[in-house]
Structure formats: C-alpha cells, structure tokens
Design an enzyme around this catalytic site. Structure first.
Site, PDB file in Angstrom:
ATOM      1  N   LYS A 102       0.833  -1.212   0.000  1.00 34.32           N
ATOM      2  CA  LYS A 102       0.000   0.000   0.000  1.00 34.32           C
ATOM      3  C   LYS A 102       0.870   1.266   0.000  1.00 34.32           C
ATOM      4  O   LYS A 102       2.074   1.201   0.285  1.00 34.32           O
ATOM      5  CB  LYS A 102      -0.910  -0.024   1.234  1.00 34.32           C
ATOM      6  CG  LYS A 102      -1.899  -1.213   1.236  1.00 34.32           C
ATOM      7  CD  LYS A 102      -2.881  -1.091   2.398  1.00 34.32           C
ATOM      8  CE  LYS A 102      -3.874  -2.229   2.390  1.00 34.32           C
ATOM      9  NZ  LYS A 102      -4.908  -2.078   3.440  1.00 34.32           N
ATOM     10  N   TYR A 129     -12.243  -2.004  -3.550  1.00 33.55           N
ATOM     11  CA  TYR A 129     -12.756  -2.236  -2.197  1.00 33.55           C
ATOM     12  C   TYR A 129     -14.279  -2.152  -2.154  1.00 33.55           C
ATOM     13  O   TYR A 129     -14.843  -1.834  -1.098  1.00 33.55           O
ATOM     14  CB  TYR A 129     -12.123  -1.238  -1.220  1.00 33.55           C
ATOM     15  CG  TYR A 129     -10.726  -1.642  -0.774  1.00 33.55           C
ATOM     16  CD1 TYR A 129     -10.525  -2.754   0.045  1.00 33.55           C
ATOM     17  CD2 TYR A 129      -9.607  -0.910  -1.159  1.00 33.55           C
ATOM     18  CE1 TYR A 129      -9.256  -3.123   0.463  1.00 33.55           C
ATOM     19  CE2 TYR A 129      -8.322  -1.278  -0.740  1.00 33.55           C
ATOM     20  CZ  TYR A 129      -8.173  -2.390   0.080  1.00 33.55           C
ATOM     21  OH  TYR A 129      -6.916  -2.762   0.506  1.00 33.55           O
ATOM     22  N   PHE A 155     -15.326   3.661   7.245  1.00 30.14           N
ATOM     23  CA  PHE A 155     -13.945   3.939   6.847  1.00 30.14           C
ATOM     24  C   PHE A 155     -13.734   3.950   5.334  1.00 30.14           C
ATOM     25  O   PHE A 155     -12.610   4.130   4.873  1.00 30.14           O
ATOM     26  CB  PHE A 155     -12.995   2.929   7.507  1.00 30.14           C
ATOM     27  CG  PHE A 155     -13.287   1.481   7.157  1.00 30.14           C
ATOM     28  CD1 PHE A 155     -12.847   0.912   5.963  1.00 30.14           C
ATOM     29  CD2 PHE A 155     -14.007   0.679   8.037  1.00 30.14           C
ATOM     30  CE1 PHE A 155     -13.119  -0.407   5.649  1.00 30.14           C
ATOM     31  CE2 PHE A 155     -14.279  -0.656   7.729  1.00 30.14           C
ATOM     32  CZ  PHE A 155     -13.832  -1.190   6.531  1.00 30.14           C
ATOM     33  N   ARG A 198      -1.796 -14.571   4.365  1.00 30.91           N
ATOM     34  CA  ARG A 198      -2.572 -13.900   5.425  1.00 30.91           C
ATOM     35  C   ARG A 198      -1.824 -14.007   6.752  1.00 30.91           C
ATOM     36  O   ARG A 198      -1.807 -13.073   7.542  1.00 30.91           O
ATOM     37  CB  ARG A 198      -3.973 -14.523   5.558  1.00 30.91           C
ATOM     38  CG  ARG A 198      -4.891 -14.269   4.381  1.00 30.91           C
ATOM     39  CD  ARG A 198      -5.299 -12.833   4.217  1.00 30.91           C
ATOM     40  NE  ARG A 198      -6.087 -12.315   5.308  1.00 30.91           N
ATOM     41  CZ  ARG A 198      -6.624 -11.093   5.324  1.00 30.91           C
ATOM     42  NH1 ARG A 198      -6.442 -10.270   4.296  1.00 30.91           N
ATOM     43  NH2 ARG A 198      -7.321 -10.676   6.346  1.00 30.91           N
ATOM     44  N   THR A 249      -5.384  -7.030  10.707  1.00 31.74           N
ATOM     45  CA  THR A 249      -5.649  -5.753  10.031  1.00 31.74           C
ATOM     46  C   THR A 249      -5.046  -4.564  10.788  1.00 31.74           C
ATOM     47  O   THR A 249      -4.460  -3.667  10.186  1.00 31.74           O
ATOM     48  CB  THR A 249      -7.182  -5.539   9.892  1.00 31.74           C
ATOM     49  OG1 THR A 249      -7.760  -6.725   9.359  1.00 31.74           O
ATOM     50  CG2 THR A 249      -7.501  -4.364   9.002  1.00 31.74           C
ATOM     51  N   ARG A 258       2.599  -6.469   8.885  1.00 29.20           N
ATOM     52  CA  ARG A 258       1.847  -5.310   9.403  1.00 29.20           C
ATOM     53  C   ARG A 258       2.399  -4.841  10.751  1.00 29.20           C
ATOM     54  O   ARG A 258       2.414  -3.640  11.029  1.00 29.20           O
ATOM     55  CB  ARG A 258       0.360  -5.643   9.486  1.00 29.20           C
ATOM     56  CG  ARG A 258      -0.307  -5.562   8.113  1.00 29.20           C
ATOM     57  CD  ARG A 258      -1.709  -6.063   8.138  1.00 29.20           C
ATOM     58  NE  ARG A 258      -2.435  -5.732   6.922  1.00 29.20           N
ATOM     59  CZ  ARG A 258      -3.604  -6.256   6.601  1.00 29.20           C
ATOM     60  NH1 ARG A 258      -4.180  -7.139   7.386  1.00 29.20           N
ATOM     61  NH2 ARG A 258      -4.203  -5.899   5.477  1.00 29.20           N
ATOM     62  N   ASN A 294      -1.844   0.227   6.886  1.00 28.20           N
ATOM     63  CA  ASN A 294      -1.349  -1.055   7.391  1.00 28.20           C
ATOM     64  C   ASN A 294      -0.457  -1.803   6.395  1.00 28.20           C
ATOM     65  O   ASN A 294      -0.383  -3.025   6.400  1.00 28.20           O
ATOM     66  CB  ASN A 294      -2.504  -1.920   7.923  1.00 28.20           C
ATOM     67  CG  ASN A 294      -3.539  -2.236   6.861  1.00 28.20           C
ATOM     68  OD1 ASN A 294      -3.389  -1.828   5.708  1.00 28.20           O
ATOM     69  ND2 ASN A 294      -4.568  -2.960   7.229  1.00 28.20           N
ATOM     70  N   HIS A 327      -1.898  -5.396   1.582  1.00 26.88           N
ATOM     71  CA  HIS A 327      -3.169  -6.098   1.429  1.00 26.88           C
ATOM     72  C   HIS A 327      -2.835  -7.501   0.940  1.00 26.88           C
ATOM     73  O   HIS A 327      -1.909  -7.672   0.150  1.00 26.88           O
ATOM     74  CB  HIS A 327      -4.038  -5.386   0.381  1.00 26.88           C
ATOM     75  CG  HIS A 327      -5.083  -6.297  -0.196  1.00 26.88           C
ATOM     76  ND1 HIS A 327      -6.264  -6.555   0.460  1.00 26.88           N
ATOM     77  CD2 HIS A 327      -5.095  -7.047  -1.322  1.00 26.88           C
ATOM     78  CE1 HIS A 327      -6.958  -7.421  -0.266  1.00 26.88           C
ATOM     79  NE2 HIS A 327      -6.276  -7.726  -1.346  1.00 26.88           N
ATOM     80  N   GLU A 337      -8.984 -10.174  -7.720  1.00 21.89           N
ATOM     81  CA  GLU A 337      -8.093  -9.049  -7.449  1.00 21.89           C
ATOM     82  C   GLU A 337      -6.927  -8.992  -8.425  1.00 21.89           C
ATOM     83  O   GLU A 337      -6.568  -7.920  -8.900  1.00 21.89           O
ATOM     84  CB  GLU A 337      -7.604  -9.123  -5.991  1.00 21.89           C
ATOM     85  CG  GLU A 337      -8.749  -8.822  -5.029  1.00 21.89           C
ATOM     86  CD  GLU A 337      -8.417  -9.117  -3.569  1.00 21.89           C
ATOM     87  OE1 GLU A 337      -7.246  -9.445  -3.260  1.00 21.89           O
ATOM     88  OE2 GLU A 337      -9.326  -9.009  -2.728  1.00 21.89           O
TER      89      GLU A 337
END
Ligand SMILES: Nc1ncnc2c1ncn2[C@@H]1O[C@H](COP(=O)(O)OP(=O)(O)OP(=O)(O)O)[C@@H](O)[C@H]1O
Length: 139
Positions: free
Chosen positions: A11, A51, A59, A87, A93, A104, A114, A117, A128
């Site tokens: 990100k 998203y 948010f 993950r 998160t 993260r 964070n 993704h 995605e």
C-alpha cells in the site's frame, strides 16, 4: 480451485524503497515466487471498485482516499496454500494487534495505513489479480 496462487499489494504508506525491499524479502523468505509484479497508482474510482465490498462502511472514504494517494505494488504470488500463508505473514488488520514478526506489525502504523493487502480467499485472489494483470503478465 488452484491453491498455489494469491494476490498481494504493497500500500502507499509502505511504498518507500527500504520498506518495499524489506517486505519483498519477507515474502521471498516465506517461500513465495513472484509470478506477476506491477507498480501503479489507483484513481479514487479504481480504489472504490477494488474495495467495493466495503462500500457504505464508516472507513470507506478514508480507505479509498489513502489507497489512491500514492503508488502501490501489485503482485501475484505462488507457493502451496498461498492465501493462508500470505494472510499469516501479513498479520491482523490493525498493526497494533498483529503478531510479532508479521509484515503489518513491522511496517504498518494503524488500521488504515497497514502496509499491505493480501487476498482472503482464492476466489477473491483471482478477482483481485485480474483487476491489475492480464493473463500474459503472469508468468
Ligand atoms: N475499522 C477500520 N478503520 C479503518 N480502516 C479499516 C477498518 N477496517 C478495515 N479497514 C481498512 O480496509 C481494509 C480492508 O479491510 P478488511 O476487513 O478486508 O481487512 P483485511 O482483510 O485485513 O485487509 P486487506 O483486505 O487490506 O488485506 C483494511 O486493510 C484496512 O486498511
């Protein structure tokens, strides 16, 4: 269902050369092969599409404004049990709650910023990566 592939994105908050290289090292050390890689910048509307599932949440505007605020690095990654492994590698998160050693925990600042993704299912992973890559851009 092919469980060897997943999608991940660095990100904008983590798009600094030192951080990008550290994150890439963590990914490679975890046994992933990079099968597609692209640096791009999302428009606000593209971030909203990506998203889409979070439309209407408190948010959503914060998230999509942030995701369109700078470059992102999109990746298709391969290893067995790719989604679950990735993950686990990124952690929870909220970086404050993420397990020690996760990406993260090391590089994220808060729930919006964070650092990374990663797809949460094989179905979403394919949706995605198709958002960023054509078939011929995945090796
Ligand atoms: N309560 C929140 N406040 C601010 N941002 C949030 C919040 N919940 C989620 N987000 C943002 O939306 C993203 C997607 O939320 P989701 O619940 O899918 O978490 P995730 O699956 O851990 O994250 P990602 O989809 O980015 O891998 C999060 O990574 C985070 O940046």
């Amino acid at each position: 269902m092919n469980t060897r592939f997943t999608f991940c994105m660095i990100k904008p908050d983590a798009f600094k050369s030192d951080t990008v290289s550290d994150i890439l090292l963590d990914i490679l050390k975890a046994g992933f092969k990079i099968r597609g890689i692209k640096i791009t910048m999302l428009t606000k509307s593209k971030a909203e599409q990506f998203y889409d599932i979070h439309q209407g949440k408190e948010f959503f505007d914060r998230l999509t404004t942030f995701m369109s605020s700078g470059p992102v690095m999109a990746m298709v990654l391969e290893r067995p049990d790719a989604v679950e492994s990735m993950r686990k590698l990124i952690g929870k998160t909220d970086p404050a709650q993420a397990e020690e050693g996760t990406i993260r925990k090391k590089f994220g600042s808060d729930t919006t910023h964070n650092a990374v993704h990663a797809a949460d299912s094989y179905e979403n992973a394919e949706r995605e990566w198709s958002f960023f890559f054509s078939k011929r851009e995945i090796y």
